[in-house]
Design an enzyme around this catalytic site. Structure first.
Site, PDB file in Angstrom:
ATOM      1  N   HIS A  21      -2.758   4.006  -1.747  1.00 35.20           N
ATOM      2  CA  HIS A  21      -1.969   5.038  -1.076  1.00 35.20           C
ATOM      3  C   HIS A  21      -0.601   4.480  -0.702  1.00 35.20           C
ATOM      4  CE1 HIS A  21      -2.611   3.112   2.817  1.00 35.20           C
ATOM      5  NE2 HIS A  21      -3.913   3.166   2.654  1.00 35.20           N
ATOM      6  N   HIS A  24      -0.299   0.840   0.760  1.00 42.76           N
ATOM      7  CA  HIS A  24      -0.438  -0.196  -0.267  1.00 42.76           C
ATOM      8  C   HIS A  24       0.818  -0.263  -1.122  1.00 42.76           C
ATOM      9  CE1 HIS A  24      -4.835   1.221   0.041  1.00 42.76           C
ATOM     10  NE2 HIS A  24      -4.783   0.068   0.668  1.00 42.76           N
ATOM     11  N   CYS A 129     -18.122  -3.596  14.252  1.00 46.46           N
ATOM     12  CA  CYS A 129     -17.533  -2.450  13.567  1.00 46.46           C
ATOM     13  C   CYS A 129     -17.744  -2.618  12.080  1.00 46.46           C
ATOM     14  CB  CYS A 129     -16.034  -2.337  13.874  1.00 46.46           C
ATOM     15  SG  CYS A 129     -15.213  -1.051  12.901  1.00 46.46           S
ATOM     16  N   CYS A 132     -14.312  -2.481  10.160  1.00 45.40           N
ATOM     17  CA  CYS A 132     -13.537  -3.727  10.166  1.00 45.40           C
ATOM     18  C   CYS A 132     -14.353  -4.910   9.643  1.00 45.40           C
ATOM     19  CB  CYS A 132     -13.063  -4.053  11.581  1.00 45.40           C
ATOM     20  SG  CYS A 132     -11.948  -2.836  12.290  1.00 45.40           S
ATOM     21  N   CYS A 146     -14.068   0.995  18.426  1.00 42.88           N
ATOM     22  CA  CYS A 146     -13.211   0.086  17.660  1.00 42.88           C
ATOM     23  C   CYS A 146     -11.757   0.466  17.901  1.00 42.88           C
ATOM     24  CB  CYS A 146     -13.540   0.195  16.165  1.00 42.88           C
ATOM     25  SG  CYS A 146     -12.311  -0.584  15.094  1.00 42.88           S
ATOM     26  N   HIS A 149     -10.361   1.797  14.195  1.00 41.70           N
ATOM     27  CA  HIS A 149     -10.968   2.968  13.558  1.00 41.70           C
ATOM     28  C   HIS A 149     -11.335   4.092  14.525  1.00 41.70           C
ATOM     29  CE1 HIS A 149     -11.573  -0.140  10.438  1.00 41.70           C
ATOM     30  NE2 HIS A 149     -11.413   0.869   9.626  1.00 41.70           N
ATOM     31  N   LYS A 298      -0.591   6.668  12.931  1.00 38.03           N
ATOM     32  CA  LYS A 298      -0.618   5.688  11.854  1.00 38.03           C
ATOM     33  C   LYS A 298      -1.270   6.291  10.612  1.00 38.03           C
ATOM     34  CE  LYS A 298      -3.377   1.770  10.402  1.00 38.03           C
ATOM     35  NZ  LYS A 298      -4.597   1.024  10.721  1.00 38.03           N
ATOM     36  N   LYS A 301      -6.616   5.467   5.879  1.00 35.83           N
ATOM     37  CA  LYS A 301      -7.672   6.104   5.083  1.00 35.83           C
ATOM     38  C   LYS A 301      -8.766   6.663   5.983  1.00 35.83           C
ATOM     39  CE  LYS A 301      -8.268   2.309   3.005  1.00 35.83           C
ATOM     40  NZ  LYS A 301      -8.484   1.079   2.267  1.00 35.83           N
TER      41      LYS A 301
END
Length: 577
Positions: A21, A24, A129, A132, A146, A149, A298, A301
């Site tokens: 995405h 990246h 988590c 993570c 977390c 997340h 932020k 995904k």
């Protein structure tokens, strides 16, 4: 920067639990721009990217997809390769953590650390988590969830192997303090020093195979697999073949990592401690960029607000996409993404500033050329030259700090200066005044030089546009073809070639070797003594291992070829007009 240095640059290896995405793509594009820039400076560059393929999330994603973890990793890793191909990324290597070359180095380092007493077995309980793939301390947890997340944590108690990371806390603090640019920008250095004020815990580096099969088995206990972060970080070493390999010895002393701030802790804490324990030099710089925010949050995904990079690239073009992400984000800070901002940059900077300049300059150069005796440069011409030199200095300084936004701003300042120069000199008006032809020639030469500069300096950032600008500038400044009469004094076939003949020709005051593709039309003996027309001002070129210093002119039609000869005798070296 110092030319002809060695430079090793890595991106993170991207986790294959979802397709590539914007986040990246941004990291990889700026890495590509840096690698291209360092190559432009003459450096010996090795640019690494790849995919991280082990761990809980991959096993879970594969199960949901109804395929094996390896098949799932193969599919997503291929998607990353395809994405980087579509974006024109010029990496030297693409590593996968499922490759044998990586697993071999990981297990060798694990065994060496175990043998040195740096790894021990212990029981541990904590909040875990799965997203993570790590345990969180009570201090790190936010509202029982977390912090990354925003999902509930699971309490897990199990026996695992631990790396004595706490042993290196004092050393790491001292190293960061003695090397102020070890982690940059400074805000992230300060963040890590703040984290290290509290006692550093040892790192759980294994997961029992009763819970997780998908990972690299520990070499000293195959009932466990390696914790994904301990596995993944070693890719930067394994991609070079590991300690002792010639490539490792050459490039590792010059390594710089490029990451997003979400993976700061593993790279700034775990990784240098791992390297220190393994007896390997730590990296030169950790370069950390911020987040892309969409709708005030932020891009992630897991949160579900991902922007598909390739859709933007396909819609607006590769150069436009590269330009926007590099110019919009100040390196180290967060930036907001919106299609409106994208289009604004496209229209104002690329279409209006750069596009307008290139269109004006190429039209003027095509219409009036750069021939004729140029007048002496005046203050305006000299100012453009000074602006180019200053821009180059400032771009170099910006790129040393990974300040892509600032580097592009300096290039655009030069574009603005040249646009103002065109407005001030008005070459279209000079063309109407015969007495000003010398001044016109000088202005056009200045414009051609500016185009050449842009064609070079924009290459790392806008490779497609830069290539077109270089062609336009090259055409404008290309020397006129120089034709001479030459006498063939020797001719012979080029070994292993059916079409090429090696000719030795006399130009009167010198002899040259030229390679001509005429072997199917002329016997070597028939050419000796002939006077032919040749181009003499070409760059040397090697054909089948023979260096050719010029070109014999010939015409062809319907499969027949005839070299250009003279109907009257002229001495070798005579000019052909």
């Amino acid at each position: 920067m110092t030319a002809r240095s060695t430079f090793y640059l890595t991106t993170p290896i991207y986790y294959v639990n979802a397709a590539p995405h914007l986040g990246h793509a941004y990291t990889t594009i700026i890495a590509d721009a840096m690698a291209r820039y360092r190559r432009l400076a003459g450096d010996d560059v090795w640019f690494l990217t790849g995919t991280d393929e082990h761990g809980d999330k991959i096993a879970q994603a594969a199960a949901r997809a109804g395929v094996s973890p390896q098949a799932y990793a193969d599919e997503i890793s291929s998607a990353f390769r395809a994405a980087w191909g579509g974006l024109g990324i010029t990496h030297n290597d693409f590593i996968r953590t499922t490759e044998p070359r990586h697993q071999k180095v990981v297990q060798a380092i694990l065994q060496a650390l175990r043998d040195a007493g740096e790894i021990y077995l212990d029981k541990y309980g904590g909040n875990y988590c799965f997203g993570c793939e790590r345990f969180y301390t009570d201090k790190e947890i936010v509202d029982g969830k977390c912090p990354d997340h925003r999902t509930p944590l699971t309490y897990i108690e199990e026996e695992n192997y631990f790396f004595k990371m706490s042993k290196y806390q004092g050393w790491l603090i001292e190293h960061i303090e003695r090397h102020p640019d070890f982690i940059r920008p400074e805000r992230y250095r300060n963040e890590i020093l703040g984290f290290l004020r509290d006692p550093l815990q040892d790192l759980s580096i294994s997961r029992p195979r009763t819970r997780l099969e998908w990972g690299i088995p520990l070499p000293f206990d195959d009932t466990y697999v390696t914790y994904v972060w301990f596995d993944a970080l070693i890719n930067y070493v394994s991609a070079l073949g590991g300690p002792g390999d010639a490539r490792f010895e050459k490039f590792w002393p010059h390594v710089q990592h490029l990451i997003g701030k979400d993976i700061l802790k593993p790279h700034a804490v775990y990784w240098p401690c791992m390297l220190k324990a393994a007896g390997l030099p730590v990296y030169t710089h950790l370069n950390v960029h911020g987040y892309w925010n969409i709708g005030g949050g932020k891009m992630s995904k897991s949160v579900g607000n991902v922007v598909e990079a390739l859709a933007l690239k396909d819609r607006y073009g590769n150069d436009a996409f590269r330009y926007f992400v590099m110019r919009e984000m100040a390196f180290g800070l967060d930036a907001a993404f919106s299609e409106e901002a994208f289009v604004g940059r496209l229209n104002a900077d690329l279409a209006n500033d750069l596009g307008n300049l290139v269109a004006r300059a190429t039209t003027l150069l095509a219409g009036f050329g750069t021939g004729g005796d140029a007048g002496a440069p005046d203050a305006g011409d000299q100012e453009v030259a000074r602006a180019a030199a200053e821009a180059r200095r400032l771009v170099d300084a910006a790129m040393e700090e990974f300040a892509f936004q600032r580097a592009l701003a300096e290039i655009w300042a030069f574009i603005g200066a040249v646009n103002r120069y065109v407005d001030a000199t008005q070459p279209w008006a000079l063309a109407k005044a015969p007495a000003r032809r010398g001044r016109l020639a000088r202005v056009l030469l200045t414009l051609a030089d500016a185009l050449q500069w842009l064609g070079i300096m924009l290459g790392p950032f806008l490779p497609d546009a830069a290539a077109k600008i270089r062609v336009a500038a090259g055409d404008a400044r290309a020397p006129r073809v120089e034709l001479r009469v030459a006498e063939v004094v020797a001719a012979e076939p080029v070994p292993k070639s059916k079409k090429l003949l090696k000719l030795t020709v006399s130009l009167g005051d010198e002899q040259r070797t030229m390679v001509a593709g005429i072997a199917e039309h002329y016997a070597p003996a028939d050419l000796v003594g002939k006077k032919v027309v040749v181009v003499v001002n070409l760059e040397p070129a090697k054909l089948m291992g023979v260096e050719s210093n010029g070109m014999v002119l010939a015409g062809s039609a319907d499969g027949k070829l005839a070299i250009l000869t003279l109907d009257r005798d002229l001495p070798p070296g005579a000019k052909v007009r």
